[in-house]
Design a protein around this motif. Structure first.
Motif, mmCIF file in Angstrom:
data_model
loop_
_atom_site.group_PDB
_atom_site.id
_atom_site.type_symbol
_atom_site.label_atom_id
_atom_site.label_comp_id
_atom_site.label_asym_id
_atom_site.label_seq_id
_atom_site.Cartn_x
_atom_site.Cartn_y
_atom_site.Cartn_z
ATOM 1 N N TYR A 1 0.429 -1.915 -0.261
ATOM 2 C CA TYR A 1 0.290 -0.311 -0.218
ATOM 3 C C TYR A 1 0.930 1.469 0.155
ATOM 4 O O TYR A 1 1.839 0.989 0.414
ATOM 5 N N VAL A 2 0.162 2.585 -0.033
ATOM 6 C CA VAL A 2 0.824 4.013 -0.578
ATOM 7 C C VAL A 2 0.015 4.382 1.065
ATOM 8 O O VAL A 2 -1.424 4.303 1.180
ATOM 9 N N TRP A 3 0.399 5.242 1.460
ATOM 10 C CA TRP A 3 -0.334 5.563 2.493
ATOM 11 C C TRP A 3 0.087 7.294 3.042
ATOM 12 O O TRP A 3 1.441 8.059 2.777
ATOM 13 N N VAL A 4 -0.550 7.982 3.676
ATOM 14 C CA VAL A 4 -0.251 9.663 3.747
ATOM 15 C C VAL A 4 -0.682 9.916 4.974
ATOM 16 O O VAL A 4 -2.271 9.635 5.349
ATOM 17 N N GLY A 5 -0.280 10.137 5.887
ATOM 18 C CA GLY A 5 -0.743 11.163 7.475
ATOM 19 C C GLY A 5 -0.280 12.131 7.144
ATOM 20 O O GLY A 5 0.074 12.886 6.737
ATOM 21 N N PHE A 6 -1.713 12.830 7.795
ATOM 22 C CA PHE A 6 -1.782 14.122 7.744
ATOM 23 C C PHE A 6 -3.117 14.289 9.374
ATOM 24 O O PHE A 6 -3.509 14.006 10.090
ATOM 25 N N ARG A 7 -3.366 15.869 9.283
ATOM 26 C CA ARG A 7 -4.155 16.253 10.590
ATOM 27 C C ARG A 7 -4.488 17.688 9.493
ATOM 28 O O ARG A 7 -3.711 18.653 9.347
ATOM 29 N N GLY A 8 -5.129 18.635 10.590
ATOM 30 C CA GLY A 8 -5.745 20.265 10.342
ATOM 31 C C GLY A 8 -7.027 20.517 10.792
ATOM 32 O O GLY A 8 -8.189 19.229 11.263
ATOM 33 N N LEU A 9 -6.984 21.166 10.778
ATOM 34 C CA LEU A 9 -8.599 22.185 11.176
ATOM 35 C C LEU A 9 -9.823 21.072 9.872
ATOM 36 O O LEU A 9 -10.844 20.762 10.468
#
Length: 138
Positions: A86-94
């Motif tokens: 798999y490919v993945w991306v971690g993120f956060r924010g308003l």
């Protein structure tokens, strides 16, 4: 093979990519049970495995997308006979939560299929190419 890049941490922004990567899992490779402090979106590019969250098990395969939401107990495991990549991306924010909900994903519905799988994989691959760590690349 695991390829990963961690971006700078910026709090209080609309959306911030924390890290992204690719992984070709070995048979039975697993993560969890555990809790993340941010969202992680996975796109399965081959193979299969199981996601367990919210007292449910989801059998997933190539083309499926799954979301790990912050502060939710989750576990995922690659299949023994046909382990996933798999490919993945971690993120956060308003606006991270509202963007996930617009895509039809949340902690109660963490799985979907998409017609944009190759586009998403391409975007994450391009993000990895800009992993020199410079501010400009972030």
């Amino acid at each position: 093979m695991l390829e990963k890049y961690t971006f700078g941490q910026h709090d209080h922004t609309d959306i911030t990519v924390i890290k992204c990567g690719t992984e070709d899992c070995l048979p039975g490779h697993n993560w969890g049970p555990g809790v993340r402090s941010h969202y992680i979106l996975h796109l399965i590019t081959s193979g299969q495995g199981v996601l367990s969250t919210g007292n449910r098990n989801y059998k997933l395969a190539k083309g499926d997308i799954f979301l790990i939401s912050p502060d939710i107990v989750a576990e995922y495991r690659a299949d023994d006979a046909d382990p996933w990549s798999y490919v993945w991306v971690g993120f956060r924010g308003l606006i991270a939560d509202s963007l996930c909900r617009e895509a039809g994903l949340n902690s109660k519905h963490p799985v979907c299929k998409s017609d944009s799988n190759s586009r998403l994989a391409d975007i994450i691959s391009r993000m990895l190419k800009f992993s020199s760590g410079s501010r400009q690349h972030e």
